[in-house]
Scaffold this motif. Structure first.
Motif, PDB file in Angstrom:
ATOM      1  N   GLN A 174      23.999   4.872   0.905  1.00  0.00           N
ATOM      2  CA  GLN A 174      23.242   6.110   0.852  1.00  0.00           C
ATOM      3  C   GLN A 174      24.213   7.283   0.680  1.00  0.00           C
ATOM      4  N   VAL A 175      23.984   8.048  -0.358  1.00  0.00           N
ATOM      5  CA  VAL A 175      24.862   9.189  -0.639  1.00  0.00           C
ATOM      6  C   VAL A 175      24.558  10.318   0.329  1.00  0.00           C
ATOM      7  N   GLN A 176      25.596  10.859   0.918  1.00  0.00           N
ATOM      8  CA  GLN A 176      25.452  12.033   1.777  1.00  0.00           C
ATOM      9  C   GLN A 176      26.437  13.111   1.342  1.00  0.00           C
ATOM     10  N   LEU A 177      25.941  14.324   1.275  1.00  0.00           N
ATOM     11  CA  LEU A 177      26.755  15.488   0.926  1.00  0.00           C
ATOM     12  C   LEU A 177      26.555  16.524   2.021  1.00  0.00           C
ATOM     13  N   VAL A 178      27.645  16.917   2.654  1.00  0.00           N
ATOM     14  CA  VAL A 178      27.551  17.868   3.765  1.00  0.00           C
ATOM     15  C   VAL A 178      28.433  19.073   3.459  1.00  0.00           C
ATOM     16  N   GLU A 179      27.774  20.209   3.263  1.00  0.00           N
ATOM     17  CA  GLU A 179      28.498  21.451   2.949  1.00  0.00           C
ATOM     18  C   GLU A 179      28.906  22.177   4.220  1.00  0.00           C
ATOM     19  N   SER A 180      29.967  22.957   4.092  1.00  0.00           N
ATOM     20  CA  SER A 180      30.415  23.840   5.166  1.00  0.00           C
ATOM     21  C   SER A 180      31.214  24.980   4.549  1.00  0.00           C
ATOM     22  N   GLY A 181      31.474  25.986   5.357  1.00  0.00           N
ATOM     23  CA  GLY A 181      32.326  27.080   4.910  1.00  0.00           C
ATOM     24  C   GLY A 181      31.613  28.352   4.514  1.00  0.00           C
ATOM     25  N   GLY A 182      30.285  28.311   4.504  1.00  0.00           N
ATOM     26  CA  GLY A 182      29.564  29.531   4.181  1.00  0.00           C
ATOM     27  C   GLY A 182      29.695  30.556   5.292  1.00  0.00           C
ATOM     28  N   GLY A 183      29.237  31.761   5.000  1.00  0.00           N
ATOM     29  CA  GLY A 183      29.293  32.822   6.001  1.00  0.00           C
ATOM     30  C   GLY A 183      29.073  34.166   5.373  1.00  0.00           C
ATOM     31  N   SER A 184      29.415  35.195   6.126  1.00  0.00           N
ATOM     32  CA  SER A 184      29.254  36.572   5.666  1.00  0.00           C
ATOM     33  C   SER A 184      30.616  37.192   5.416  1.00  0.00           C
ATOM     34  N   VAL A 185      30.714  37.923   4.319  1.00  0.00           N
ATOM     35  CA  VAL A 185      31.983  38.546   3.952  1.00  0.00           C
ATOM     36  C   VAL A 185      31.689  39.845   3.202  1.00  0.00           C
ATOM     37  N   GLN A 186      32.618  40.752   3.237  1.00  0.00           N
ATOM     38  CA  GLN A 186      32.450  42.004   2.489  1.00  0.00           C
ATOM     39  C   GLN A 186      32.840  41.784   1.031  1.00  0.00           C
ATOM     40  N   ALA A 187      32.295  42.620   0.188  1.00  0.00           N
ATOM     41  CA  ALA A 187      32.626  42.559  -1.232  1.00  0.00           C
ATOM     42  C   ALA A 187      34.134  42.654  -1.427  1.00  0.00           C
ATOM     43  N   GLY A 188      34.635  41.829  -2.339  1.00  0.00           N
ATOM     44  CA  GLY A 188      36.064  41.754  -2.585  1.00  0.00           C
ATOM     45  C   GLY A 188      36.771  40.685  -1.774  1.00  0.00           C
ATOM     46  N   GLY A 189      36.073  40.150  -0.788  1.00  0.00           N
ATOM     47  CA  GLY A 189      36.658  39.122   0.056  1.00  0.00           C
ATOM     48  C   GLY A 189      36.587  37.738  -0.545  1.00  0.00           C
ATOM     49  N   SER A 190      36.997  36.766   0.249  1.00  0.00           N
ATOM     50  CA  SER A 190      37.053  35.366  -0.211  1.00  0.00           C
ATOM     51  C   SER A 190      36.411  34.443   0.807  1.00  0.00           C
ATOM     52  N   LEU A 191      35.898  33.344   0.296  1.00  0.00           N
ATOM     53  CA  LEU A 191      35.396  32.246   1.122  1.00  0.00           C
ATOM     54  C   LEU A 191      35.735  30.942   0.430  1.00  0.00           C
ATOM     55  N   LYS A 192      35.883  29.879   1.215  1.00  0.00           N
ATOM     56  CA  LYS A 192      36.101  28.557   0.642  1.00  0.00           C
ATOM     57  C   LYS A 192      35.056  27.602   1.180  1.00  0.00           C
ATOM     58  N   LEU A 193      34.247  27.084   0.282  1.00  0.00           N
ATOM     59  CA  LEU A 193      33.230  26.106   0.645  1.00  0.00           C
ATOM     60  C   LEU A 193      33.797  24.708   0.541  1.00  0.00           C
ATOM     61  N   SER A 194      33.320  23.832   1.405  1.00  0.00           N
ATOM     62  CA  SER A 194      33.704  22.425   1.365  1.00  0.00           C
ATOM     63  C   SER A 194      32.455  21.563   1.312  1.00  0.00           C
ATOM     64  N   CYS A 195      32.608  20.381   0.730  1.00  0.00           N
ATOM     65  CA  CYS A 195      31.507  19.426   0.663  1.00  0.00           C
ATOM     66  C   CYS A 195      32.088  18.037   0.897  1.00  0.00           C
ATOM     67  N   ALA A 196      31.752  17.455   2.032  1.00  0.00           N
ATOM     68  CA  ALA A 196      32.203  16.098   2.345  1.00  0.00           C
ATOM     69  C   ALA A 196      31.201  15.103   1.773  1.00  0.00           C
ATOM     70  N   ALA A 197      31.688  14.215   0.935  1.00  0.00           N
ATOM     71  CA  ALA A 197      30.815  13.260   0.255  1.00  0.00           C
ATOM     72  C   ALA A 197      31.061  11.845   0.768  1.00  0.00           C
ATOM     73  N   SER A 198      30.000  11.081   0.879  1.00  0.00           N
ATOM     74  CA  SER A 198      30.125   9.690   1.303  1.00  0.00           C
ATOM     75  C   SER A 198      29.013   8.849   0.708  1.00  0.00           C
ATOM     76  N   GLY A 199      29.239   7.548   0.652  1.00  0.00           N
ATOM     77  CA  GLY A 199      28.205   6.614   0.232  1.00  0.00           C
ATOM     78  C   GLY A 199      27.940   6.541  -1.255  1.00  0.00           C
ATOM     79  N   TYR A 200      28.767   7.171  -2.074  1.00  0.00           N
ATOM     80  CA  TYR A 200      28.503   7.145  -3.512  1.00  0.00           C
ATOM     81  C   TYR A 200      29.188   5.945  -4.154  1.00  0.00           C
ATOM     82  N   PRO A 201      28.650   5.481  -5.281  1.00  0.00           N
ATOM     83  CA  PRO A 201      29.233   4.302  -5.914  1.00  0.00           C
ATOM     84  C   PRO A 201      30.594   4.599  -6.524  1.00  0.00           C
ATOM     85  N   SER A 202      31.379   3.566  -6.697  1.00  0.00           N
ATOM     86  CA  SER A 202      32.688   3.741  -7.309  1.00  0.00           C
ATOM     87  C   SER A 202      32.513   4.000  -8.798  1.00  0.00           C
ATOM     88  N   GLY A 203      33.547   4.541  -9.394  1.00  0.00           N
ATOM     89  CA  GLY A 203      33.466   4.871 -10.811  1.00  0.00           C
ATOM     90  C   GLY A 203      33.502   6.369 -11.019  1.00  0.00           C
TER      91      GLY A 203
END
Length: 125
Positions: free
Chosen positions: A1-30
């Motif tokens: 079973q494929v699972q995708l779990v995002e993190s890293g969102g939030g609030s920031v002022q214009a001009g700032g930076s954020l880094k989102l992450s997505c942990a993936a599991s259960g996907y087929p090889s290839g």
């Protein structure tokens, strides 16, 4: 079973930076394609950036030169580094995955089978 779990969102002022992450599991090889979509209430879902197993990438014009998509194969994690954020970047960001896929000519794919639950990004002016 494929699972995708995002993190890293939030609030920031214009001009700032954020880094989102997505942990993936259960996907087929290839070969796979992974990416990010975003959506705000009342608007159509928008493709943001995508990457495939060969590290081919594709970006929406609205984020080119500001966002960088990358992945860590050892950690099965997808990232989206977002710089020079603007209020119009505010949205729910979704991680997506498509098995047995390659990006062609840096064109963003429309369809992905697997979606995460999303992480909210809010950029204030």
């Amino acid at each position: 079973q494929v699972q995708l779990v995002e993190s890293g969102g939030g609030s920031v002022q214009a001009g700032g930076s954020l880094k989102l992450s997505c942990a993936a599991s259960g996907y087929p090889s290839g070969n796979i394609c992974m990416g990010w979509f975003r959506q705000t209430p009342g608007k159509e879902r928008e493709k943001v950036a995508q990457i495939d197993s060969d590290d081919n990438t594709a970006y929406a014009d609205s984020v080119k030169a500001r966002f960088i998509i990358s992945k860590d194969n050892a950690k099965n994690t997808l990232y989206l580094q977002m710089n020079s954020l603007k209020p119009e970047d505010s949205a729910m960001y979704y991680c997506v995955l498509e098995p047995w896929c390659r990006l062609l000519l840096s064109v963003l794919r429309d369809d992905f089978t697997y979606w995460g639950q999303g992480t909210q990004v809010t950029v204030s002016s």
